[in-house]
Design a protein around this motif. Structure first.
Motif, PDB file in Angstrom:
ATOM      1  N   MET A   1      -7.334  -5.047 -20.433  1.00 14.27           N
ATOM      2  CA  MET A   1      -7.117  -3.909 -21.244  1.00 14.27           C
ATOM      3  C   MET A   1      -8.473  -3.431 -21.724  1.00 14.27           C
ATOM      4  O   MET A   1      -9.412  -4.205 -21.845  1.00 14.27           O
ATOM      5  CB  MET A   1      -6.215  -4.310 -22.414  1.00 14.27           C
ATOM      6  N   SER A   2      -8.574  -2.159 -22.012  1.00 13.51           N
ATOM      7  CA  SER A   2      -9.809  -1.605 -22.538  1.00 13.51           C
ATOM      8  C   SER A   2      -9.573  -1.142 -23.967  1.00 13.51           C
ATOM      9  O   SER A   2      -8.568  -0.488 -24.256  1.00 13.51           O
ATOM     10  CB  SER A   2     -10.268  -0.424 -21.682  1.00 13.51           C
ATOM     11  N   GLY A   3     -10.466  -1.525 -24.848  1.00 14.48           N
ATOM     12  CA  GLY A   3     -10.312  -1.122 -26.245  1.00 14.48           C
ATOM     13  C   GLY A   3     -11.463  -1.622 -27.088  1.00 14.48           C
ATOM     14  O   GLY A   3     -12.488  -2.070 -26.576  1.00 14.48           O
ATOM     15  N   ILE A   4     -11.268  -1.551 -28.392  1.00 19.60           N
ATOM     16  CA  ILE A   4     -12.303  -1.971 -29.331  1.00 19.60           C
ATOM     17  C   ILE A   4     -11.819  -3.211 -30.073  1.00 19.60           C
ATOM     18  O   ILE A   4     -10.869  -3.141 -30.851  1.00 19.60           O
ATOM     19  CB  ILE A   4     -12.631  -0.843 -30.322  1.00 19.60           C
ATOM     20  N   PRO A   5     -12.459  -4.374 -29.818  1.00 15.29           N
ATOM     21  CA  PRO A   5     -12.071  -5.592 -30.535  1.00 15.29           C
ATOM     22  C   PRO A   5     -12.541  -5.535 -31.981  1.00 15.29           C
ATOM     23  O   PRO A   5     -13.593  -4.985 -32.286  1.00 15.29           O
ATOM     24  CB  PRO A   5     -12.769  -6.709 -29.761  1.00 15.29           C
ATOM     25  N   HIS A   6     -11.713  -6.104 -32.875  1.00 17.73           N
ATOM     26  CA  HIS A   6     -12.012  -6.137 -34.306  1.00 17.73           C
ATOM     27  C   HIS A   6     -12.091  -7.583 -34.780  1.00 17.73           C
ATOM     28  O   HIS A   6     -11.471  -8.470 -34.206  1.00 17.73           O
ATOM     29  CB  HIS A   6     -10.924  -5.396 -35.078  1.00 17.73           C
TER      30      HIS A   6
ATOM     31  N   TYR B   1      -6.721   1.893 -23.262  1.00 15.42           N
ATOM     32  CA  TYR B   1      -5.873   1.968 -22.082  1.00 15.42           C
ATOM     33  C   TYR B   1      -5.806   0.601 -21.434  1.00 15.42           C
ATOM     34  O   TYR B   1      -6.624  -0.272 -21.696  1.00 15.42           O
ATOM     35  CB  TYR B   1      -6.337   3.024 -21.077  1.00 15.42           C
ATOM     36  N   GLN B   2      -4.810   0.430 -20.604  1.00 12.92           N
ATOM     37  CA  GLN B   2      -4.606  -0.842 -19.905  1.00 12.92           C
ATOM     38  C   GLN B   2      -5.233  -0.754 -18.519  1.00 12.92           C
ATOM     39  O   GLN B   2      -5.092   0.246 -17.829  1.00 12.92           O
ATOM     40  CB  GLN B   2      -3.113  -1.118 -19.779  1.00 12.92           C
ATOM     41  N   VAL B   3      -5.920  -1.794 -18.111  1.00 17.53           N
ATOM     42  CA  VAL B   3      -6.548  -1.862 -16.802  1.00 17.53           C
ATOM     43  C   VAL B   3      -5.686  -2.749 -15.909  1.00 17.53           C
ATOM     44  O   VAL B   3      -5.415  -3.892 -16.266  1.00 17.53           O
ATOM     45  CB  VAL B   3      -7.982  -2.440 -16.900  1.00 17.53           C
ATOM     46  N   ASN B   4      -5.239  -2.207 -14.800  1.00 19.78           N
ATOM     47  CA  ASN B   4      -4.445  -2.985 -13.846  1.00 19.78           C
ATOM     48  C   ASN B   4      -5.225  -3.153 -12.552  1.00 19.78           C
ATOM     49  O   ASN B   4      -5.863  -2.208 -12.082  1.00 19.78           O
ATOM     50  CB  ASN B   4      -3.125  -2.282 -13.525  1.00 19.78           C
ATOM     51  N   GLU B   5      -5.161  -4.332 -11.992  1.00 23.35           N
ATOM     52  CA  GLU B   5      -5.821  -4.602 -10.721  1.00 23.35           C
ATOM     53  C   GLU B   5      -4.898  -5.475  -9.899  1.00 23.35           C
ATOM     54  O   GLU B   5      -4.388  -6.488 -10.372  1.00 23.35           O
ATOM     55  CB  GLU B   5      -7.143  -5.328 -10.955  1.00 23.35           C
ATOM     56  N   LEU B   6      -4.646  -5.040  -8.682  1.00 24.98           N
ATOM     57  CA  LEU B   6      -3.811  -5.822  -7.777  1.00 24.98           C
ATOM     58  C   LEU B   6      -4.709  -6.589  -6.828  1.00 24.98           C
ATOM     59  O   LEU B   6      -5.643  -6.036  -6.259  1.00 24.98           O
ATOM     60  CB  LEU B   6      -2.877  -4.897  -6.986  1.00 24.98           C
ATOM     61  N   ARG B   7      -4.389  -7.857  -6.628  1.00 28.46           N
ATOM     62  CA  ARG B   7      -5.166  -8.701  -5.723  1.00 28.46           C
ATOM     63  C   ARG B   7      -4.228  -9.370  -4.731  1.00 28.46           C
ATOM     64  O   ARG B   7      -3.109  -9.740  -5.082  1.00 28.46           O
ATOM     65  CB  ARG B   7      -5.916  -9.782  -6.488  1.00 28.46           C
ATOM     66  N   GLY B   8      -4.676  -9.530  -3.518  1.00 28.60           N
ATOM     67  CA  GLY B   8      -3.904 -10.236  -2.506  1.00 28.60           C
ATOM     68  C   GLY B   8      -2.699  -9.461  -2.012  1.00 28.60           C
ATOM     69  O   GLY B   8      -1.717 -10.052  -1.604  1.00 28.60           O
ATOM     70  N   VAL B   9      -2.752  -8.133  -2.071  1.00 30.26           N
ATOM     71  CA  VAL B   9      -1.650  -7.311  -1.595  1.00 30.26           C
ATOM     72  C   VAL B   9      -2.146  -6.380  -0.492  1.00 30.26           C
ATOM     73  O   VAL B   9      -3.336  -6.116  -0.376  1.00 30.26           O
ATOM     74  CB  VAL B   9      -1.007  -6.476  -2.723  1.00 30.26           C
ATOM     75  N   THR B  10      -1.223  -5.910   0.306  1.00 29.73           N
ATOM     76  CA  THR B  10      -1.556  -4.965   1.374  1.00 29.73           C
ATOM     77  C   THR B  10      -0.782  -3.681   1.136  1.00 29.73           C
ATOM     78  O   THR B  10       0.434  -3.708   0.940  1.00 29.73           O
ATOM     79  CB  THR B  10      -1.158  -5.540   2.749  1.00 29.73           C
ATOM     80  N   SER B  11      -1.478  -2.572   1.120  1.00 26.17           N
ATOM     81  CA  SER B  11      -0.789  -1.304   0.922  1.00 26.17           C
ATOM     82  C   SER B  11      -0.137  -0.869   2.228  1.00 26.17           C
ATOM     83  O   SER B  11      -0.670  -1.096   3.316  1.00 26.17           O
ATOM     84  CB  SER B  11      -1.754  -0.230   0.424  1.00 26.17           C
ATOM     85  N   VAL B  12       1.032  -0.260   2.113  1.00 28.74           N
ATOM     86  CA  VAL B  12       1.748   0.276   3.276  1.00 28.74           C
ATOM     87  C   VAL B  12       2.287   1.644   2.905  1.00 28.74           C
ATOM     88  O   VAL B  12       2.542   1.947   1.744  1.00 28.74           O
ATOM     89  CB  VAL B  12       2.918  -0.646   3.713  1.00 28.74           C
ATOM     90  N   SER B  13       2.455   2.474   3.902  1.00 31.05           N
ATOM     91  CA  SER B  13       3.011   3.801   3.665  1.00 31.05           C
ATOM     92  C   SER B  13       4.533   3.743   3.738  1.00 31.05           C
ATOM     93  O   SER B  13       5.112   2.803   4.288  1.00 31.05           O
ATOM     94  CB  SER B  13       2.485   4.790   4.709  1.00 31.05           C
TER      95      SER B  13
END
Length: 55
Positions: A1-6, A35-47
């Protein structure tokens, strides 16, 4: 996630600009999210066409 830590005691911002904070980071409980940061790993995109061809 992206933000300001307090700071957990004073609730004052620890930084002036947004930083990325991992979900397993102890600072996440006191981070005001931008905002939330999402990252996918180990996946293959398909149409959709490829999926239809497999059905």
């Amino acid at each position: 996630m992206s933000g300001i830590p307090h700071h957990p005691d004073t609730l004052q911002p620890l930084v002036e600009d947004r930083v990325e904070v991992a979900y397993d980071d102890r600072r996440i409980r006191f981070t005001l999210a931008y905002y939330q940061v999402n990252e996918l790993r180990g996946v293959t995109s398909v149409s959709l066409e490829e999926l239809r061809a497999l059905a």
